[in-house]
Design a protein around this motif. Structure first.
Motif, mmCIF file in Angstrom:
data_model
loop_
_atom_site.group_PDB
_atom_site.id
_atom_site.type_symbol
_atom_site.label_atom_id
_atom_site.label_comp_id
_atom_site.label_asym_id
_atom_site.label_seq_id
_atom_site.Cartn_x
_atom_site.Cartn_y
_atom_site.Cartn_z
ATOM 1 N N VAL A 18 34.246 32.928 43.458
ATOM 2 C CA VAL A 18 34.272 31.561 42.925
ATOM 3 C C VAL A 18 35.541 30.850 43.377
ATOM 4 O O VAL A 18 35.522 29.689 43.785
ATOM 5 C CB VAL A 18 34.183 31.575 41.386
ATOM 6 N N GLU B 135 32.893 42.270 38.328
ATOM 7 C CA GLU B 135 33.189 40.937 37.797
ATOM 8 C C GLU B 135 34.310 40.279 38.584
ATOM 9 O O GLU B 135 34.290 39.075 38.830
ATOM 10 C CB GLU B 135 33.563 41.043 36.323
ATOM 11 N N SER B 136 35.308 41.102 38.986
ATOM 12 C CA SER B 136 36.432 40.527 39.740
ATOM 13 C C SER B 136 35.965 40.004 41.093
ATOM 14 O O SER B 136 36.442 38.967 41.557
ATOM 15 C CB SER B 136 37.503 41.587 39.956
ATOM 16 N N PHE C 192 39.862 33.971 32.994
ATOM 17 C CA PHE C 192 39.121 35.196 33.304
ATOM 18 C C PHE C 192 39.866 36.424 32.791
ATOM 19 O O PHE C 192 39.248 37.353 32.271
ATOM 20 C CB PHE C 192 38.903 35.293 34.814
ATOM 21 N N VAL C 193 41.191 36.451 32.912
ATOM 22 C CA VAL C 193 41.911 37.658 32.546
ATOM 23 C C VAL C 193 42.380 37.696 31.092
ATOM 24 O O VAL C 193 42.709 38.751 30.573
ATOM 25 C CB VAL C 193 43.137 37.898 33.458
ATOM 26 N N ILE D 3 29.069 36.053 45.409
ATOM 27 C CA ILE D 3 28.951 35.675 43.993
ATOM 28 C C ILE D 3 27.707 36.319 43.396
ATOM 29 O O ILE D 3 27.713 36.808 42.276
ATOM 30 C CB ILE D 3 28.872 34.135 43.846
ATOM 31 N N ARG E 236 33.162 38.692 41.740
ATOM 32 C CA ARG E 236 32.482 37.415 41.534
ATOM 33 C C ARG E 236 33.481 36.290 41.300
ATOM 34 O O ARG E 236 33.349 35.212 41.865
ATOM 35 C CB ARG E 236 31.533 37.512 40.333
ATOM 36 N N ILE E 237 34.508 36.553 40.455
ATOM 37 C CA ILE E 237 35.437 35.460 40.152
ATOM 38 C C ILE E 237 36.267 35.134 41.403
ATOM 39 O O ILE E 237 36.589 33.971 41.659
ATOM 40 C CB ILE E 237 36.325 35.797 38.927
ATOM 41 N N ILE F 160 41.046 28.700 35.628
ATOM 42 C CA ILE F 160 39.873 29.574 35.549
ATOM 43 C C ILE F 160 40.301 31.025 35.735
ATOM 44 O O ILE F 160 39.811 31.926 35.043
ATOM 45 C CB ILE F 160 38.838 29.149 36.611
#
Lengths: 87, 312
Positions: free
Chosen positions: A36, A29-30, A77-78, A23, A32-33, A73
């Protein structure tokens, strides 16, 4: 049995801490998500174990909520919430 | 369990620290969602499954989605004009002094607390038979301290009105494209997944009568279903509210007040319920509260006065 489950919960929590590296480092960014989402799954595992160890059946509902909101979530995100087409 | 608790406390402290000091917005949001996961675990360890449910639904769930969507909008929007210079020294010192005073006051107040003096809690547990409902938290929220909950609903309405006045809408135009040719995942999410979310929401409201759960948690899950439909373009935010929608927004407060007033001639006090009817009345109040809460949270997400279904 309870001792074994407690140990399992502690191990899962430490794995959660390891997941934090992804993270924090990313790089994208992907990444990190997804990290998560992984920690969310770990939390669900811990909650299911805790509901047995602490004899609190309601923690299963908390786990259920995390599963539902993990999907939300991912969608948030997308998707762009406003107008126009989005990727 | 001591090891578990210490690792948990350490993780919460690290995550809270990192989420406010994150170098960019997105990292801060991601860390904040992760912090929500850990906070739910800590509520579970503190024997408060109700708060764990609320944290999961509102703290990590809805708030995380709101932050991610805001981040998407900011990313798409034109780069902000103006400077990103840090605040002046005077402002920063003012913030330091303010936080220190606040933190110190809280510390003093906490130090003054006497352990084992929670007589109100013990009394509520002892007189649970009078409440007519098995779940202590719901009994306190809707029966013993129902006036507080009523005012809390008023606060939620005020928050919504204030937010609508000052913020710009997040989701405000109908989707003109054909929803069928869009990503196939979206139609599955809207048609299959949303009913499941709604079902869980209704279940949680109803569960409040006998176990952890209740109007706030269930309402937040129902709002989550609405947000999912918004993101899947089945709903959109609209500027003109209908009377029905406004009615649903105040349904919780209205049901609370009307039931309280109607029973006054018989009970002699506002918001006092007859023993035989307590269960039915509380379930009715709980569901009307949940509808208002869900709608308020959904409108707080869109930032518009109404939501409307997209006609296909």
């Amino acid at each position: 049995m309870t001792a074994l489950l407690t140990v399992a919960a502690v191990i899962l929590l430490k794995l959660f801490a390891l997941g934090l590296i992804r993270i924090y480092q990313g790089p994208s960014e992907s990444d990190r998500i997804l990290a998560v989402q992984l920690s969310g799954t770990t939390t669900v595992g811990i909650l299911v174990l805790l509901s047995h160890v602490l004899a609190m059946p309601a923690l299963i509902y908390v786990a259920l909520l995390f599963v539902l909101f993990a999907a939300l979530i991912g969608v948030a995100f997308v998707r762009h919430p406003g107008i126009g087409s989005s990727s | 369990m001591t090891l578990f608790d210490s690792v948990l406390a350490l993780l919460i402290a690290i995550l809270a620290w990192r989420s406010v000091t994150a170098p960019d917005l997105y990292r801060g949001i991601v860390l904040f969602i992760t912090l929500g996961l850990m906070l739910a675990l800590s509520w579970a360890r503190l024997d408060a499954p109700d708060l764990a449910l609320a944290e999961a639904a509102i703290g990590a769930g809805l708030l995380g989605i709101l932050l991610l969507s805001t981040w998407r909008v900011l990313q798409r929007a034109a780069p902000r004009q103006g400077s990103d210079e840090p605040a002046s020294y005077a402002v920063r010192w003012l913030a330091v002094v303010g936080s220190t005073v606040f933190g110190g006051t809280v510390a003093v107040a906490l130090y003054g607390l006497q352990v084992g003096s929670d007589r109100a809690g013990a009394e509520a547990l002892a007189s649970l038979d009078l409440a007519g409902i098995d779940q202590p938290v719901t009994a306190v929220l809707l029966n013993f301290r129902s006036y507080d909950t009523l005012l809390e609903m008023g606060v939620l309405l005020m928050a919504l009105i204030g937010a609508l006045l000052i913020r710009s809408p997040l989701a405000y135009e109908p989707w003109h494209g054909d929803t069928a040719v869009e990503s196939p995942l979206m139609s599955v999410l809207a048609k299959v997944f949303t009913p499941i979310v709604v079902l869980v929401g209704i279940f949680l409201v109803w569960a409040g009568a006998y176990g952890p759960g209740g109007a706030f948690q269930g309402g937040a899950v129902l709002a989550g279903a609405g947000v999912l439909l918004l993101l899947c373009r089945r709903l959109y935010g609209d500027a003109d509210a209908t009377l029905l929608l406004r009615g649903l927004l105040v349904l919780g407060v209205t049901a609370f007040i009307v039931i309280g007033l109607l029973l006054m001639p018989w009970q002699g006090a506002f918001l006092a319920y007859p023993p035989g009817l307590v269960y039915v009345l509380l379930v009715v109040i709980e569901f009307s509260l949940a509808v208002s809460i869900a709608l308020s949270l959904l409108l707080l997400f869109t930032g518009t006065h109404a939501v409307r279904a997209v006609r296909s």
